[in-house]
Design a protein around this motif. Structure first.
Motif, PDB file in Angstrom:
ATOM      1  N   VAL A   1     -71.938  13.876 -58.643  1.00  0.00           N
ATOM      2  CA  VAL A   1     -71.890  12.727 -57.754  1.00  0.00           C
ATOM      3  C   VAL A   1     -71.918  13.236 -56.303  1.00  0.00           C
ATOM      4  O   VAL A   1     -71.335  14.270 -55.989  1.00  0.00           O
ATOM      5  N   THR A   2     -72.671  12.541 -55.453  1.00  0.00           N
ATOM      6  CA  THR A   2     -72.710  12.904 -54.041  1.00  0.00           C
ATOM      7  C   THR A   2     -71.878  11.891 -53.262  1.00  0.00           C
ATOM      8  O   THR A   2     -72.016  10.680 -53.448  1.00  0.00           O
ATOM      9  N   ILE A   3     -71.012  12.419 -52.415  1.00  0.00           N
ATOM     10  CA  ILE A   3     -70.052  11.574 -51.690  1.00  0.00           C
ATOM     11  C   ILE A   3     -70.162  11.866 -50.204  1.00  0.00           C
ATOM     12  O   ILE A   3     -70.376  13.013 -49.801  1.00  0.00           O
ATOM     13  N   SER A   4     -70.010  10.822 -49.384  1.00  0.00           N
ATOM     14  CA  SER A   4     -70.085  11.045 -47.937  1.00  0.00           C
ATOM     15  C   SER A   4     -68.782  11.662 -47.447  1.00  0.00           C
ATOM     16  O   SER A   4     -67.689  11.257 -47.840  1.00  0.00           O
ATOM     17  N   LYS A   5     -68.957  12.641 -46.575  1.00  0.00           N
ATOM     18  CA  LYS A   5     -67.817  13.423 -46.106  1.00  0.00           C
ATOM     19  C   LYS A   5     -66.800  12.545 -45.376  1.00  0.00           C
ATOM     20  O   LYS A   5     -65.609  12.598 -45.620  1.00  0.00           O
ATOM     21  N   ASP A   6     -67.331  11.688 -44.481  1.00  0.00           N
ATOM     22  CA  ASP A   6     -66.417  10.941 -43.606  1.00  0.00           C
ATOM     23  C   ASP A   6     -65.720   9.810 -44.357  1.00  0.00           C
ATOM     24  O   ASP A   6     -64.500   9.682 -44.334  1.00  0.00           O
ATOM     25  N   GLU A   7     -66.527   9.013 -45.047  1.00  0.00           N
ATOM     26  CA  GLU A   7     -65.932   7.796 -45.602  1.00  0.00           C
ATOM     27  C   GLU A   7     -65.521   7.927 -47.075  1.00  0.00           C
ATOM     28  O   GLU A   7     -64.873   7.029 -47.614  1.00  0.00           O
ATOM     29  N   GLY A   8     -65.930   9.010 -47.697  1.00  0.00           N
ATOM     30  CA  GLY A   8     -65.610   9.140 -49.120  1.00  0.00           C
ATOM     31  C   GLY A   8     -66.366   8.145 -49.987  1.00  0.00           C
ATOM     32  O   GLY A   8     -65.928   7.798 -51.072  1.00  0.00           O
ATOM     33  N   LYS A   9     -67.511   7.716 -49.491  1.00  0.00           N
ATOM     34  CA  LYS A   9     -68.303   6.747 -50.284  1.00  0.00           C
ATOM     35  C   LYS A   9     -69.276   7.476 -51.201  1.00  0.00           C
ATOM     36  O   LYS A   9     -69.826   8.516 -50.847  1.00  0.00           O
ATOM     37  N   VAL A  10     -69.483   6.879 -52.375  1.00  0.00           N
ATOM     38  CA  VAL A  10     -70.439   7.463 -53.311  1.00  0.00           C
ATOM     39  C   VAL A  10     -71.861   7.163 -52.813  1.00  0.00           C
ATOM     40  O   VAL A  10     -72.231   6.011 -52.647  1.00  0.00           O
ATOM     41  N   LEU A  11     -72.616   8.216 -52.554  1.00  0.00           N
ATOM     42  CA  LEU A  11     -73.975   8.040 -52.043  1.00  0.00           C
ATOM     43  C   LEU A  11     -75.026   8.144 -53.150  1.00  0.00           C
ATOM     44  O   LEU A  11     -76.071   7.526 -53.088  1.00  0.00           O
ATOM     45  N   ALA A  12     -74.738   8.953 -54.145  1.00  0.00           N
ATOM     46  CA  ALA A  12     -75.667   9.087 -55.279  1.00  0.00           C
ATOM     47  C   ALA A  12     -74.893   9.475 -56.528  1.00  0.00           C
ATOM     48  O   ALA A  12     -73.856  10.131 -56.445  1.00  0.00           O
TER      49      ALA A  12
ATOM     50  N   PRO B   1     -67.352  18.379 -63.876  1.00  0.00           N
ATOM     51  CA  PRO B   1     -67.637  17.438 -62.795  1.00  0.00           C
ATOM     52  C   PRO B   1     -67.980  18.205 -61.519  1.00  0.00           C
ATOM     53  O   PRO B   1     -67.312  19.188 -61.182  1.00  0.00           O
ATOM     54  N   ILE B   2     -69.037  17.785 -60.857  1.00  0.00           N
ATOM     55  CA  ILE B   2     -69.452  18.450 -59.618  1.00  0.00           C
ATOM     56  C   ILE B   2     -69.556  17.401 -58.524  1.00  0.00           C
ATOM     57  O   ILE B   2     -70.204  16.367 -58.713  1.00  0.00           O
ATOM     58  N   ILE B   3     -68.908  17.654 -57.422  1.00  0.00           N
ATOM     59  CA  ILE B   3     -68.972  16.705 -56.309  1.00  0.00           C
ATOM     60  C   ILE B   3     -69.689  17.351 -55.134  1.00  0.00           C
ATOM     61  O   ILE B   3     -69.338  18.455 -54.706  1.00  0.00           O
ATOM     62  N   MET B   4     -70.721  16.680 -54.666  1.00  0.00           N
ATOM     63  CA  MET B   4     -71.466  17.186 -53.507  1.00  0.00           C
ATOM     64  C   MET B   4     -71.062  16.349 -52.293  1.00  0.00           C
ATOM     65  O   MET B   4     -71.098  15.127 -52.345  1.00  0.00           O
ATOM     66  N   GLU B   5     -70.713  17.019 -51.232  1.00  0.00           N
ATOM     67  CA  GLU B   5     -70.348  16.315 -49.998  1.00  0.00           C
ATOM     68  C   GLU B   5     -71.537  16.317 -49.047  1.00  0.00           C
ATOM     69  O   GLU B   5     -72.146  17.348 -48.810  1.00  0.00           O
ATOM     70  N   VAL B   6     -71.848  15.159 -48.502  1.00  0.00           N
ATOM     71  CA  VAL B   6     -72.944  15.093 -47.519  1.00  0.00           C
ATOM     72  C   VAL B   6     -72.398  14.581 -46.206  1.00  0.00           C
ATOM     73  O   VAL B   6     -71.659  13.606 -46.182  1.00  0.00           O
TER      74      VAL B   6
END
Lengths: 558, 558
Positions: free
Chosen positions: B474-485, B553-558
């Protein structure tokens, strides 16, 4: 002898398991619009079936012909004859017939599978179950479990006789010898085709009577003196258990039982009267500390070295109630099933290291086979005198040897059919031949899944087991194809990552190079990108390590 | 007898392999500031060592004491005695001593490993290699490879005598019987401690002479008539090869060789004069079609059913030059090594199905062991009369039985040491005892990696092999912690994904729920998030399938 009104063609004999393989025995006898099934067994997974619990036959032929099926006729209560029954009954609920003990063991099994509403019939030898064109009769057989049967299926084409698993034990523990006279009567009526147990077809001579084991055990109990005695054997061999109980009684020892399957069988066998043991002779494992060593015999599972069995747990100091100590006498009353030799040897080594004496069947007469050797097989052929013969239950080498035995006693080669699971033998008054095949295969059971693990899953498990995997994740912007995060690399079962930082850095660089190139060329076909990463990483890793981990590139688009 | 100037303490005997285990034989003899090493073997991986190629001893004790090491003394050229040598020499380059054949086989091995600049010495029996306080002497031994030696290490505390692998063959093929007279001389000089081969310590009686096999082969060749003959055996058993060649010559058959290791050994043995075969008798596999079946014998590898071996390839129709046909006689001149029974059986079944006749050592006298049975072991103890005795080369059950044999001939229990790999036995004129341990273990070789696969990697491989894996990205936004993908799920070796869409959808929903919850609570600790995903998925999957795939589980931060 029964006479039927009309001839409805030839009788089909179709093994769905147990031919050219060990286990999952199941044979279909089909005549006109009626089918009877002999046994519904399981087999244990081969080494290459990674993660699989058990294997059952493909029954799609039966599903297609379910309306014809009259019932399942069980020869005896071993797993390779009843273990597939719950899975079969979940798909095709038909009546099940068998001996009182077989039915008792099946009841336990169905309860475990929460299967209700199954029609179970305990049938005595010589009782006949009549259908329109078929009539099924059980005959007493001797084997390594009591209450084993052979099966005769009467048709107006003649009798189909299936020996089931058997040996000719002339002094069986329960006194219940095979019914040679009835076999001869059947022979006179005319046996069209016989299927016979080939397990020991490569062994010359005759199998010893189960009674021999009693003598061997008695000698060991005499020698044991003050020692505690632990006997490991097959749970289902109730005659063996009876002999252990008898000799324990003679030497004033109490009996305690360890291992789930052993407890199950002892309970069923006792309730149904197959195991004769005084109530005050059997004690709970929790009570053994109240007795002296010389007053104790512990009967346990684990004679095959199974890693989770009670005996293996004792050997590894993982058994909650029994600790092996110096002087304990451990008797392994079983022969290793091929493939289990190393497991058993491991258990024996650990037991010896703990100071126990270990006696196995190599060094004492404490085990006999449950299957007929060559002389018995020839005797069976002589008694039954079938017109056609199908060696059953065994690998090709055993079936072939059994066929040779039949030739040795004068059968002609063209009347003998060495066949594979799925082959259809059609037999009738005017001839017999192998005609076509039905679908067959190994249905793999893994957890709750029946048949959902196939070749692709197994191939992946094998790949993962040998070299592990490497996952590469990268997040890329949808519009511009720019790398936003990653590449991140995670590996499992490949190398110990902390000691392989250079390798991982190199791998990352390779991925970056591929990504850079694609970015430059504005390539946004992810499949192409993934394959490129895979190929280049594969080459790099093989060159550096001579290993081929599974490579899983994952691209996330944002 | 040699007399040394000064007593430098006790002699240390330290097995680094081969005690309480089969294989990777290696024994350190240390006296004062000098060490000699007997053998440097490998062992083959246990079933649970997934993906491992070979196993070698931990030599960290030797690395620490490398300045003391005078050389490696090879008893014979079997893999469990020389197979670890290349790995050892890469770390510690010292001279290697052995018989001419052993050195010849080692040369091939070093070439394969591209190892140069190793000092190799071919030494004759009775030749002595002298060091400051030690002197090493080889003695002729009989075993299933020619030119096998026992080793005597002379010290002023007495002799340390290591039998190596041996049997007492009184009619060896090369006529070169063991040097009983020299053994008796050594005994008179005083053998302080003996290490002796325990492989067959559980077998009563004596091992038959290799010569017996010749008779068995001759009988089969007579019966073979017009058939082509294929003989599978161990490549290294050159005396066996010689007997096959001799009987082939007698019956006017040419010999052709299949299998890499067989070709290697035949070439070395022929060059060095250990295999006596006329040049015109040996033909290339490409030429066999120019000969009639009755003119041919093919010698092949694969007597253990090894899946990639020449014989297995023939059985599976995968051999490029040999196709098994009806009437071929296949002789398996070997005994299954424990663990290989099923592999061999599979090969035999396939050969039989192709119409070949197969003869194994169960049914004909075509194999004898290379190891001494109980009567020979007792004879060796009687001849050598050591003060102290260490049973060597074997699992605990064999070592223990060997110790009992020594007691049976009158040795006292306290002079016998049943030890494990790594135990240090200190022996001298005034006593002997087990004193401490050195580091030991299984060093796993996987591809180019030596020792980089440890317990964690193996545990992961096992986990992956049983239930496969599920990767969640899952890709998550760094600032808001929102799921992007994502979440994207990829599984391998778990279930067949196309038939498990519901399961995968359910899994995705679980991940989404966890992500949603974290988003709501603004939790950005990825470790917490990952664990949460793992736990909940694990429970969900187990409940649905009763399986436990590895969850990544792998989390990608963008």
């Amino acid at each position: 002898m029964i006479l039927f009104k009309k001839n409805v063609g030839k009788v089909k004999v179709i093994p769905l398991g147990g031919m050219n393989e060990i286990g999952k025995n199941m044979t279909v006898i089909e005549y006109g619009d009626e089918i009877v099934i002999i046994d519904a067994g399981l087999s244990f997974p081969e080494d290459e079936m990674l993660g699989i619990d058990i294997v059952i036959p493909d029954i799609s032929y039966l599903v297609k012909n379910r309306d014809k099926i009259k019932g399942v006729f069980i020869t005896h209560g071993h797993e390779d004859h009843i273990g597939g029954l719950p899975y079969f009954l979940k798909k095709i609920n038909v009546p099940v017939y068998g001996s009182r003990l077989s039915i008792g063991l099946i009841e336990v099994k169905l309860k475990e599978h929460k299967l209700e509403n199954v029609e179970l019939h305990a049938v005595k030898p010589l009782e006949k179950i009549k259908f329109k064109n078929l009539e099924v009769e059980f005959l007493k057989a001797t084997h390594s479990i009591p209450d084993a049967y052979s099966v005769a299926v009467h048709t107006d084409q003649g009798i189909i006789f299936h020996t089931g698993d058997f040996k000719i034990d002339l002094t069986p523990i329960d006194g219940d010898v095979m019914d040679f006279h009835r076999i001869c009567e059947l022979s006179s009526e005319g046996v069209l085709l016989m299927l016979s147990d080939s397990t020991n077809a490569e062994r010359p001579g005759s199998t010893m009577s189960e009674k021999n084991v009693g003598k061997g055990l008695d000698e060991l109990f005499t020698k044991a003196g003050e020692s505690r005695i632990i006997v490991a054997t097959f749970a289902s061999n109730i005659h063996r258990l009876q002999q252990i109980v008898d000799v324990a009684k003679k030497y004033g020892r109490k009996v305690s039982v360890s291992g789930r399957s052993m407890l199950n069988v002892v309970s069923v066998a006792k309730d149904l009267g197959y195991l004769d043991i005084d109530d005050d002779m059997i004690i709970d494992l929790n009570e053994i500390d109240s007795y002296e060593d010389k007053e104790l015999v512990i009967i346990t599972t684990g004679s095959q070295g199974e890693p989770m069995s009670a005996l293996a747990r004792m050997a590894n100091s993982e058994h909650k109630k029994i600790e092996i100590k110096k002087g304990d006498l451990v008797i392994i009353s079983a022969h290793p099933i091929p493939g289990n030799e190393k497991l058993i040897s491991k258990v024996i080594n650990f037991l010896l290291e703990k100071g126990a004496d270990v006696v196995s069947c190599d060094i004492a007469d404490i085990h006999v086979s449950g299957h007929a050797c060559q002389e018995e097989l020839k005797m069976m052929l002589r008694l039954v005198k079938p017109k056609y013969f199908v060696p059953a239950h065994g690998e090709y080498r055993m079936l072939k040897r059994h066929a040779e035995l039949a030739e040795e006693i004068g059968m002609s080669e063209e009347n003998i059919f060495v066949i594979s699971t799925g082959d259809v033998v059609e037999a009738g008054i005017d001839g017999a031949a192998v005609k076509g095949r039905v679908p067959t295969g190994n249905i793999l059971v893994d957890g709750l899944g029946v048949g959902d693990v196939g070749n692709i899953v197994l191939r992946d498990r094998k790949h993962l087991s040998e070299d592990g995997l490497m996952t590469i994740v990268v997040t890329i912007s949808k519009d511009e194809g720019k790398v936003l995060a990653g590449p991140d690399i995670i590996s499992r079962g490949f190398v110990y990552v902390r000691e392989s930082e250079d390798l991982m850095d190199g791998a990352k660089q390779i991925v970056r190079d591929v990504l850079g190139e694609c970015e430059e060329k504005s390539i946004k076909e992810w499949a192409y990108l993934k394959n490129n990463i895979k190929d280049q990483l594969k080459e790099y890793l093989y060159q550096k390590t001579k290993r081929n981990p599974m490579i899983l590139p994952i691209i996330m688009e944002v």
